[in-house]
Design a protein around this motif. Structure first.
Motif, mmCIF file in Angstrom:
data_model
loop_
_atom_site.group_PDB
_atom_site.id
_atom_site.type_symbol
_atom_site.label_atom_id
_atom_site.label_comp_id
_atom_site.label_asym_id
_atom_site.label_seq_id
_atom_site.Cartn_x
_atom_site.Cartn_y
_atom_site.Cartn_z
ATOM 1 N N ASP A 61 15.348 6.176 45.511
ATOM 2 C CA ASP A 61 15.471 7.357 46.374
ATOM 3 C C ASP A 61 16.487 7.157 47.491
ATOM 4 O O ASP A 61 16.991 8.133 48.059
ATOM 5 N N LYS A 64 19.842 8.995 47.447
ATOM 6 C CA LYS A 64 20.022 10.400 47.812
ATOM 7 C C LYS A 64 20.756 10.507 49.141
ATOM 8 O O LYS A 64 20.397 9.880 50.121
ATOM 9 N N ILE A 146 18.822 2.974 39.455
ATOM 10 C CA ILE A 146 18.551 4.396 39.671
ATOM 11 C C ILE A 146 19.440 4.949 40.779
ATOM 12 O O ILE A 146 19.993 6.049 40.671
ATOM 13 N N GLU A 150 24.148 8.169 37.751
ATOM 14 C CA GLU A 150 24.247 9.618 37.927
ATOM 15 C C GLU A 150 23.194 10.358 37.111
ATOM 16 O O GLU A 150 22.903 11.516 37.368
ATOM 17 N N ASP A 152 19.339 11.127 35.493
ATOM 18 C CA ASP A 152 18.034 11.225 36.142
ATOM 19 C C ASP A 152 16.869 10.946 35.189
ATOM 20 O O ASP A 152 15.710 11.111 35.563
ATOM 21 N N THR A 153 17.147 10.498 33.973
ATOM 22 C CA THR A 153 16.073 10.241 33.008
ATOM 23 C C THR A 153 15.168 9.113 33.473
ATOM 24 O O THR A 153 13.936 9.258 33.527
ATOM 25 N N LYS A 155 15.006 7.906 36.420
ATOM 26 C CA LYS A 155 14.432 8.265 37.730
ATOM 27 C C LYS A 155 13.163 9.089 37.539
ATOM 28 O O LYS A 155 12.151 8.844 38.201
ATOM 29 N N LYS A 156 13.207 10.068 36.630
ATOM 30 C CA LYS A 156 12.028 10.892 36.362
ATOM 31 C C LYS A 156 10.909 10.047 35.784
ATOM 32 O O LYS A 156 9.724 10.230 36.124
ATOM 33 N N LYS A 159 9.358 8.046 38.558
ATOM 34 C CA LYS A 159 8.573 8.919 39.425
ATOM 35 C C LYS A 159 7.208 9.210 38.794
ATOM 36 O O LYS A 159 6.173 9.228 39.482
#
Length: 398
Positions: A61, A64, A146, A150, A152-153, A155-156, A159
């Motif tokens: 995170d 970001k 992460i 670039e 987000d697979t 990252k998801k 999460k």
């Protein structure tokens, strides 16, 4: 009982545990010891999962909004956490010599060999899927990947995995914790150790609270000096955030109040809206003070060597492993269990005692974290070129 908060449940568990141990019923104490053994082994199994579930998404995170303000905020937050832990070490090294008796737990065992801690009727082995250091390395690798990626697979996925770990803590570990604590105190009472532990509770907590208030004062003195504002006024404005954190026991849940009070201190809206939520996950000065103080007390009572090199390394790692500890009570100590085990040599009994000591004052550690977030926002606001004041959204420092 479901309507009671965690702290009242822990207090009731401690009282019941002392009551059970006081009647010296070996059968009942051994039943509780059996549960403690199973629960402790499950906790050991969960530690690597907790580390990966917390640390990897937390580091990810940080990608970001990457830029100057991110680096400044993360650097100040980490420095504040390490400084708070170091202050706790040096203070405790002096104070604990006068209020604690080194090795007293071992002395009690030697004087009461017939009443040593009891073992359970049986054990259920639950080996973790990997070692703590392996979990840390995987978490660092995934987190950095992460942040740099670039896509987000992953990252998801992380999460969702973090959500599973949070559910594990909030739905299984936390509800069963009072029973575990009751068993620990029943066993210690049976072994004649509880009087020492209860006296430690009061003395160590008093020192921790004084350290919390000291750190908050220093943070706002520095922030006020940089921004040209009165530290007393700045602290006064943050009092609602302090009490909100005590009530929620969560830095994340207190974000709306912390954000509002930080803006009242004159911080630029954009800076406040970036810094406060970020610091809710990476700034844990109060939690670090509590963990370091409780760990040092437990080590001294058990005759373990307490050196600056071992504790400072522990502090440095705490600043990373507690990143993104979830918004549930006890998230910080759960994330720190692996470090307590590998770096300080804590066994399952000592880990359980640390959980009890930490959770009994978790609200105040969280309140210290949250209040300090406002000070960091003021520092970042100044470094970013903004002045405190009513015209905070438009005026930049010359």
């Amino acid at each position: 009982m479901k309507k009671l908060g965690l702290l009242p449940k822990l207090i009731i568990a401690i009282i019941l545990g002392i009551g059970v141990g006081s009647i010296h019923n070996e059968l009942l104490v051994r039943v509780l010891a059996t549960f403690n053994g199973i629960f402790g082994n499950f906790l050991g199994f969960a530690i690597p999962l907790i580390i990966i579930g917390f640390v990897a998404p937390g580091i990810g995170d940080l990608g970001k909004g990457a830029g100057k303000i991110l680096g400044i905020t993360a650097g100040i937050a980490y420095l504040s956490t390490v400084a708070a832990g170091s202050l706790a070490f040096f203070t405790n090294s002096v104070v604990f010599k006068y209020i604690l008796t080194p090795g007293s737990m071992n002395l009690i065992d030697a004087q009461n060999p017939e009443h040593s801690l009891l073992e359970g009727f049986f054990k259920v082995d639950m080996p973790p899927i990997m070692g703590v250091m392996t979990a840390l390395l995987i978490a660092f690798t995934l987190g950095l990947g992460i942040a740099a990626s670039e896509g987000d697979t992953i990252k998801k996925f992380m999460k969702e995995f973090q959500g599973i770990v949070e559910s594990l803590i909030s739905n299984i570990i936390i509800p069963l914790l009072p029973f575990h604590i009751a068993g620990i105190f029943a066993n210690m009472t049976y072994a004649g150790q509880v009087a020492t532990i209860m006296s430690v509770f009061a003395k160590v907590f008093a020192v921790i609270l004084i350290l919390h208030f000291t750190v908050i004062t220093v943070q706002y003195f520095i922030a006020g000096t940089l921004a040209g504002a009165n530290p007393v006024v700045l602290i006064k404005n943050m009092i609602p955030a302090y009490f909100a954190a005590i009530g929620t026991q969560s830095s994340a849940a207190a974000i709306p109040v912390t954000l509002e009070q930080t803006k009242k201190n004159g911080v630029n809206d954009g800076v406040a809206e970036f810094v406060v939520p970020l610091c809710a996950t990476i700034h844990l000065s109060g939690s670090t003070i509590t963990l370091v103080s409780c760990a040092m007390a437990v080590m001294m009572l058990n005759g373990m060597a307490v050196t600056f090199s071992s504790i400072f390394g522990f502090i440095l790692m705490l600043g990373v492993t507690m990143v993104a500890a979830p918004g549930v009570p006890g998230g910080a100590v759960m994330a720190a269990l692996g470090l307590l085990e590998t770096m300080l040599g804590f066994d399952q009994t000592l880990l359980s005692l640390m959980i009890a000591l930490y959770l009994a004052q978790d609200s105040f550690g969280t309140a210290c974290n949250v209040t300090g977030d406002g000070a960091i926002a003021i520092m970042v606001n100044k470094i970013s070129g903004y002045k405190l004041g009513k015209d905070k959204n438009k005026t930049k420092a010359a």
